[in-house]
Enzyme design. Structure first.
Site, PDB file in Angstrom:
ATOM      1  N   ILE A  60      27.735  41.979  88.604  1.00 23.52           N
ATOM      2  CA  ILE A  60      28.856  42.176  87.669  1.00 23.52           C
ATOM      3  C   ILE A  60      30.115  41.425  88.109  1.00 23.52           C
ATOM      4  CG2 ILE A  60      28.080  44.413  86.755  1.00 23.52           C
ATOM      5  CD1 ILE A  60      30.373  45.673  88.541  1.00 23.52           C
ATOM      6  N   GLU A  84      29.049  49.814  94.784  1.00 27.90           N
ATOM      7  CA  GLU A  84      28.674  50.262  96.114  1.00 27.90           C
ATOM      8  C   GLU A  84      29.119  51.713  96.152  1.00 27.90           C
ATOM      9  OE1 GLU A  84      27.101  48.730  98.576  1.00 27.90           O
ATOM     10  OE2 GLU A  84      26.900  46.850  97.465  1.00 27.90           O
ATOM     11  N   GLU A 127      36.374  61.566  93.625  1.00 28.80           N
ATOM     12  CA  GLU A 127      37.015  61.172  94.879  1.00 28.80           C
ATOM     13  C   GLU A 127      38.323  60.418  94.667  1.00 28.80           C
ATOM     14  OE1 GLU A 127      34.492  59.720  97.940  1.00 28.80           O
ATOM     15  OE2 GLU A 127      32.840  61.015  97.379  1.00 28.80           O
ATOM     16  N   TYR A 152      35.965  53.292  99.688  1.00 29.47           N
ATOM     17  CA  TYR A 152      35.152  53.486  98.481  1.00 29.47           C
ATOM     18  C   TYR A 152      36.001  54.074  97.358  1.00 29.47           C
ATOM     19  CZ  TYR A 152      32.269  56.126  95.190  1.00 29.47           C
ATOM     20  OH  TYR A 152      31.745  56.655  94.032  1.00 29.47           O
ATOM     21  N   LYS A 191      22.210  59.630 101.199  1.00 29.91           N
ATOM     22  CA  LYS A 191      23.138  60.656 100.746  1.00 29.91           C
ATOM     23  C   LYS A 191      22.654  62.015 101.254  1.00 29.91           C
ATOM     24  CE  LYS A 191      25.349  57.479  98.533  1.00 29.91           C
ATOM     25  NZ  LYS A 191      25.129  57.010  97.192  1.00 29.91           N
ATOM     26  N   LEU A 192      23.573  62.976 101.357  1.00 27.80           N
ATOM     27  CA  LEU A 192      23.280  64.229 102.061  1.00 27.80           C
ATOM     28  C   LEU A 192      21.966  64.899 101.633  1.00 27.80           C
ATOM     29  CD1 LEU A 192      24.215  66.415 104.089  1.00 27.80           C
ATOM     30  CD2 LEU A 192      25.222  67.613 102.144  1.00 27.80           C
ATOM     31  N   VAL A 208      24.761  66.872 110.388  1.00 26.69           N
ATOM     32  CA  VAL A 208      25.822  67.527 109.611  1.00 26.69           C
ATOM     33  C   VAL A 208      27.138  67.099 110.238  1.00 26.69           C
ATOM     34  CG1 VAL A 208      26.860  69.729 108.964  1.00 26.69           C
ATOM     35  CG2 VAL A 208      24.370  69.473 108.936  1.00 26.69           C
ATOM     36  N   ASN A 251      28.787  72.088 102.997  1.00 24.17           N
ATOM     37  CA  ASN A 251      27.650  71.230 103.345  1.00 24.17           C
ATOM     38  C   ASN A 251      26.598  71.973 104.152  1.00 24.17           C
ATOM     39  OD1 ASN A 251      28.895  69.072 102.094  1.00 24.17           O
ATOM     40  ND2 ASN A 251      29.808  68.284 103.985  1.00 24.17           N
ATOM     41  N   ARG A 275      32.957  62.285 109.865  1.00 23.53           N
ATOM     42  CA  ARG A 275      33.283  61.048 109.127  1.00 23.53           C
ATOM     43  C   ARG A 275      34.789  60.803 109.254  1.00 23.53           C
ATOM     44  NH1 ARG A 275      31.599  61.261 102.886  1.00 23.53           N
ATOM     45  NH2 ARG A 275      29.664  60.325 103.610  1.00 23.53           N
ATOM     46  N   HIS A 278      37.428  62.208 106.557  1.00 23.45           N
ATOM     47  CA  HIS A 278      36.508  63.029 105.756  1.00 23.45           C
ATOM     48  C   HIS A 278      37.232  63.946 104.755  1.00 23.45           C
ATOM     49  CE1 HIS A 278      32.535  65.549 106.098  1.00 23.45           C
ATOM     50  NE2 HIS A 278      32.788  65.145 104.874  1.00 23.45           N
TER      51      HIS A 278
HETATM   52  P1  NAD Z   1      23.634  53.887  93.665  1.00 24.52           P
HETATM   53  O1  NAD Z   1      24.185  53.318  94.919  1.00 24.52           O
HETATM   54  O2  NAD Z   1      22.410  54.717  93.713  1.00 24.52           O
HETATM   55  O3  NAD Z   1      23.356  52.705  92.635  1.00 24.52           O
HETATM   56  C1  NAD Z   1      24.265  51.673  92.404  1.00 24.52           C
HETATM   57  C2  NAD Z   1      23.534  50.555  91.655  1.00 24.52           C
HETATM   58  O4  NAD Z   1      24.487  49.522  91.365  1.00 24.52           O
HETATM   59  C3  NAD Z   1      22.408  49.904  92.440  1.00 24.52           C
HETATM   60  O5  NAD Z   1      21.279  49.737  91.619  1.00 24.52           O
HETATM   61  C4  NAD Z   1      22.976  48.553  92.860  1.00 24.52           C
HETATM   62  O6  NAD Z   1      21.992  47.535  92.973  1.00 24.52           O
HETATM   63  C5  NAD Z   1      23.920  48.270  91.699  1.00 24.52           C
HETATM   64  N1  NAD Z   1      25.013  47.355  92.060  1.00 24.52           N
HETATM   65  C6  NAD Z   1      25.848  47.441  93.135  1.00 24.52           C
HETATM   66  N2  NAD Z   1      26.720  46.419  93.118  1.00 24.52           N
HETATM   67  C7  NAD Z   1      26.435  45.687  92.006  1.00 24.52           C
HETATM   68  C8  NAD Z   1      26.992  44.509  91.444  1.00 24.52           C
HETATM   69  N3  NAD Z   1      28.002  43.851  92.020  1.00 24.52           N
HETATM   70  N4  NAD Z   1      26.463  44.025  90.284  1.00 24.52           N
HETATM   71  C9  NAD Z   1      25.421  44.671  89.683  1.00 24.52           C
HETATM   72  N5  NAD Z   1      24.841  45.775  90.188  1.00 24.52           N
HETATM   73  C10 NAD Z   1      25.350  46.267  91.344  1.00 24.52           C
HETATM   74  O7  NAD Z   1      24.847  54.668  93.009  1.00 24.52           O
HETATM   75  P2  NAD Z   1      24.830  56.015  92.146  1.00 24.52           P
HETATM   76  O8  NAD Z   1      24.883  57.159  93.055  1.00 24.52           O
HETATM   77  O9  NAD Z   1      23.781  55.911  91.103  1.00 24.52           O
HETATM   78  O10 NAD Z   1      26.274  55.890  91.462  1.00 24.52           O
HETATM   79  C11 NAD Z   1      26.421  55.239  90.209  1.00 24.52           C
HETATM   80  C12 NAD Z   1      27.881  55.277  89.818  1.00 24.52           C
HETATM   81  O11 NAD Z   1      28.327  56.622  89.747  1.00 24.52           O
HETATM   82  C13 NAD Z   1      28.800  54.591  90.828  1.00 24.52           C
HETATM   83  O12 NAD Z   1      29.787  53.892  90.099  1.00 24.52           O
HETATM   84  C14 NAD Z   1      29.435  55.729  91.612  1.00 24.52           C
HETATM   85  O13 NAD Z   1      30.717  55.385  92.045  1.00 24.52           O
HETATM   86  C15 NAD Z   1      29.471  56.814  90.557  1.00 24.52           C
HETATM   87  N6  NAD Z   1      29.407  58.209  91.041  1.00 24.52           N
HETATM   88  C16 NAD Z   1      28.386  58.614  91.834  1.00 24.52           C
HETATM   89  C17 NAD Z   1      28.287  59.957  92.224  1.00 24.52           C
HETATM   90  C18 NAD Z   1      27.165  60.450  93.088  1.00 24.52           C
HETATM   91  O14 NAD Z   1      27.186  61.617  93.487  1.00 24.52           O
HETATM   92  N7  NAD Z   1      26.151  59.655  93.406  1.00 24.52           N
HETATM   93  C19 NAD Z   1      29.263  60.855  91.813  1.00 24.52           C
HETATM   94  C20 NAD Z   1      30.314  60.404  90.992  1.00 24.52           C
HETATM   95  C21 NAD Z   1      30.363  59.079  90.610  1.00 24.52           C
HETATM   96  O1  TDX Z   2      24.172  62.839 106.938  1.00 23.09           O
HETATM   97  C1  TDX Z   2      25.137  63.343 106.338  1.00 23.09           C
HETATM   98  N1  TDX Z   2      25.708  64.478 106.829  1.00 23.09           N
HETATM   99  C2  TDX Z   2      26.795  65.073 106.247  1.00 23.09           C
HETATM  100  O2  TDX Z   2      27.291  66.105 106.724  1.00 23.09           O
HETATM  101  C3  TDX Z   2      25.691  62.755 105.153  1.00 23.09           C
HETATM  102  C4  TDX Z   2      25.097  61.498 104.583  1.00 23.09           C
HETATM  103  C5  TDX Z   2      26.772  63.381 104.575  1.00 23.09           C
HETATM  104  N2  TDX Z   2      27.313  64.492 105.105  1.00 23.09           N
HETATM  105  C6  TDX Z   2      28.457  65.149 104.434  1.00 23.09           C
HETATM  106  C7  TDX Z   2      29.591  64.224 104.025  1.00 23.09           C
HETATM  107  C8  TDX Z   2      30.076  64.858 102.736  1.00 23.09           C
HETATM  108  O3  TDX Z   2      31.007  65.901 103.032  1.00 23.09           O
HETATM  109  O4  TDX Z   2      27.921  65.669 103.211  1.00 23.09           O
HETATM  110  C9  TDX Z   2      28.832  65.486 102.128  1.00 23.09           C
HETATM  111  C10 TDX Z   2      28.165  64.635 101.068  1.00 23.09           C
HETATM  112  O5  TDX Z   2      28.088  63.324 101.602  1.00 23.09           O
HETATM  113  P1  TDX Z   2      27.475  62.113 100.753  1.00 23.09           P
HETATM  114  O6  TDX Z   2      26.128  62.488 100.273  1.00 23.09           O
HETATM  115  O7  TDX Z   2      27.638  60.865 101.553  1.00 23.09           O
HETATM  116  O8  TDX Z   2      28.423  62.107  99.457  1.00 23.09           O
HETATM  117  P2  TDX Z   2      30.021  62.027  99.297  1.00 23.09           P
HETATM  118  O9  TDX Z   2      30.645  61.351 100.449  1.00 23.09           O
HETATM  119  O10 TDX Z   2      30.506  63.402  98.937  1.00 23.09           O
HETATM  120  O11 TDX Z   2      30.125  61.050  98.027  1.00 23.09           O
HETATM  121  C11 TDX Z   2      29.231  61.218  96.900  1.00 23.09           C
HETATM  122  O12 TDX Z   2      29.875  61.901  95.854  1.00 23.09           O
HETATM  123  C12 TDX Z   2      30.887  61.229  95.157  1.00 23.09           C
HETATM  124  C13 TDX Z   2      28.708  59.881  96.422  1.00 23.09           C
HETATM  125  O13 TDX Z   2      28.088  59.193  97.490  1.00 23.09           O
HETATM  126  C14 TDX Z   2      29.814  59.057  95.817  1.00 23.09           C
HETATM  127  O14 TDX Z   2      29.285  57.840  95.291  1.00 23.09           O
HETATM  128  C15 TDX Z   2      30.441  59.851  94.710  1.00 23.09           C
HETATM  129  O15 TDX Z   2      31.532  59.145  94.158  1.00 23.09           O
END
Ligand code: NAD
Ligand code: TDX
Length: 340
Positions: A60, A84, A127, A152, A191-192, A208, A251, A275, A278
């Site tokens: 993108i 990302e 966030e 991020y 992710k957690l 943790v 957590n 982290r 954090h």
């Molecule tokens: P993810 O990391 O699982 O997936 C991200 C996808 O985007 C991947 O397929 C990656 O290849 C693609 N991507 C990354 N950079 C790119 C680029 N420059 N061009 C095209 N594709 C690219 O992420 P997710 O957890 O599915 O999150 C999706 C969206 O939701 C993100 O914008 C994130 O900020 C947001 N979000 C996630 C959470 C969560 O808990 N996972 C919560 C709130 C918001």
């Molecule tokens: O190994 C771990 N141990 C741990 O204690 C990991 C990976 C995380 N954690 C903690 C950090 C956070 O307090 O758990 C919580 C959740 O962590 P993540 O899964 O990394 O998520 P978080 O940092 O909360 O962010 C997620 O939610 C908001 C998504 O990754 C983001 O993309 C989204 O925007």
């Protein structure tokens, strides 16, 4: 309708693509994804023979690639999931977050203007508001100030501001949603929740951070998909919408619930160095979405978590390919045709 879903090979984007194809049998879905380490192209394998679905490898943040995808596929609506997404990685190496999460959004916004796209929806995060400290109470509404903590969340907040600017300056039909932590099928095991499930399954230590008292608000990915759909269909021009789970857990309690679900010992828990920066607790007020359209989460956390644990147990092929890195070879084969 023709939907362009960016980042659709990742966790939430792929769930949204399955949701759309199921819910709107006449719609076309185009996925544009760079296939970073966080994508597993096998997630979309069930759609190989789906005529209503097209996959394009592309970045993108590459204007030429984005314009060529828009020009060829002429989407009505663009929903941007591409980012990302892992906070820990952003702490180690922020630059790629700025490029994809901020600059990439500006490239998409420009393309939307140039190609007269009807709707652009940006997937943002809770966030961006920053956190509440231990002992502090409260909730962030859509009007709260942005105060991101990590590279991020700063890169996502910057994108939200750009969306607002493109609405105000150019009148682009933009909406933004800010969601709580998602969980469910196809989440990358850094992710957690998936990390805990997979480590526990092979009796590896479960990290943790800090004292495990940090709080997250959890929402099943299917509830997130339904909310995004509502916002895209009904959201106001320039509208911002919080999507909360109303489901806060420490957590350490989430980790203990997963261990109990798998019948594993809590002795696997390892408290590790915290982290940097954090965030303690987010606390999202999702009243607006409920009042406007009656949206509220359908999936109960305990049931959703049990279902997610079961999904990982039943889909070892999917995550094994990630753990042994063979998924990267499949991604690379598809990336041979990446838009330049
Ligand atoms: P993810 O990391 O699982 O997936 C991200 C996808 O985007 C991947 O397929 C990656 O290849 C693609 N991507 C990354 N950079 C790119 C680029 N420059 N061009 C095209 N594709 C690219 O992420 P997710 O957890 O599915 O999150 C999706 C969206 O939701 C993100 O914008 C994130 O900020 C947001 N979000 C996630 C959470 C969560 O808990 N996972 C919560 C709130 C918001
Ligand atoms: O190994 C771990 N141990 C741990 O204690 C990991 C990976 C995380 N954690 C903690 C950090 C956070 O307090 O758990 C919580 C959740 O962590 P993540 O899964 O990394 O998520 P978080 O940092 O909360 O962010 C997620 O939610 C908001 C998504 O990754 C983001 O993309 C989204 O925007």
């Amino acid at each position: 309708m023709r939907w362009l879903i960016t980042g659709g090979a990742g966790f939430i984007g792929s769930n949204f693509i399955f949701y759309l194809l199921d819910r709107y049998p006449r719609d076309q879905v185009i996925c544009l994804d760079k296939l970073t380490y966080a994508a597993n192209i096998e997630t979309l394998a069930p759609l190989r023979s789906e005529k209503r679905f097209t996959f394009i490898a592309g970045d993108i943040a590459n204007k030429k690639a984005v314009e060529s995808a828009f020009n060829e596929h002429k989407p009505d609506v663009v929903v941007n999931f591409a980012a990302e997404s892992h906070v820990d990685r952003s702490i180690k190496k922020p630059s790629v977050f700025l490029r994809s999460n901020t600059f990439g959004v500006q490239v998409l916004l420009d393309a939307c203007l140039k190609f007269g796209i009807r709707r652009f929806h940006q997937i943002s995060t809770d966030e961006v508001y920053g956190d509440f400290a231990k002992g502090e109470e409260g909730y962030f509404t859509e009007k709260s100030n942005l105060n991101p903590s990590s590279p991020y969340s700063a890169s996502k907040a910057a994108a939200d501001l750009l969306c607002g600017a493109y609405f105000r300056t150019y009148g682009l039909y933009v909406t933004v949603s800010r969601c709580a932590n998602n969980y469910g099928a196809y989440q990358f095991p850094e992710k957690l929740i998936p990390l805990t499930i997979l480590n526990a399954l092979s009796d590896k230590p479960v990290p943790v951070y800090g004292d495990g008292q940090n709080v997250r608000d959890w929402l099943h990915v299917s509830d997130h998909c339904a909310a995004i759909d509502l916002i895209v269909q009904k959201g106001e021009k320039g509208g911002i919408y919080n999507i909360g789970g109303n489901c806060e857990y420490k957590n350490i309690d989430v980790v203990k619930m997963i261990l109990a679900e798998l019948g594993k010992s809590e002795n696997l828990i390892r408290f590790t160095k915290d982290r940097k920066g954090h965030d303690f607790r987010y606390g999202l007020d999702a009243t607006l979405l409920r009042k406007k359209w009656g949206w509220h989460p359908q999936v109960d956390f305990q049931q959703g978590l049990a279902r997610t644990v079961r999904w990982y147990l039943e889909n070892e092929r999917w995550w094994r390919a990630i753990l042994n890195k063979s998924y990267q070879k499949r991604n690379e084969q598809v990336k041979v045709n990446i838009l330049k």
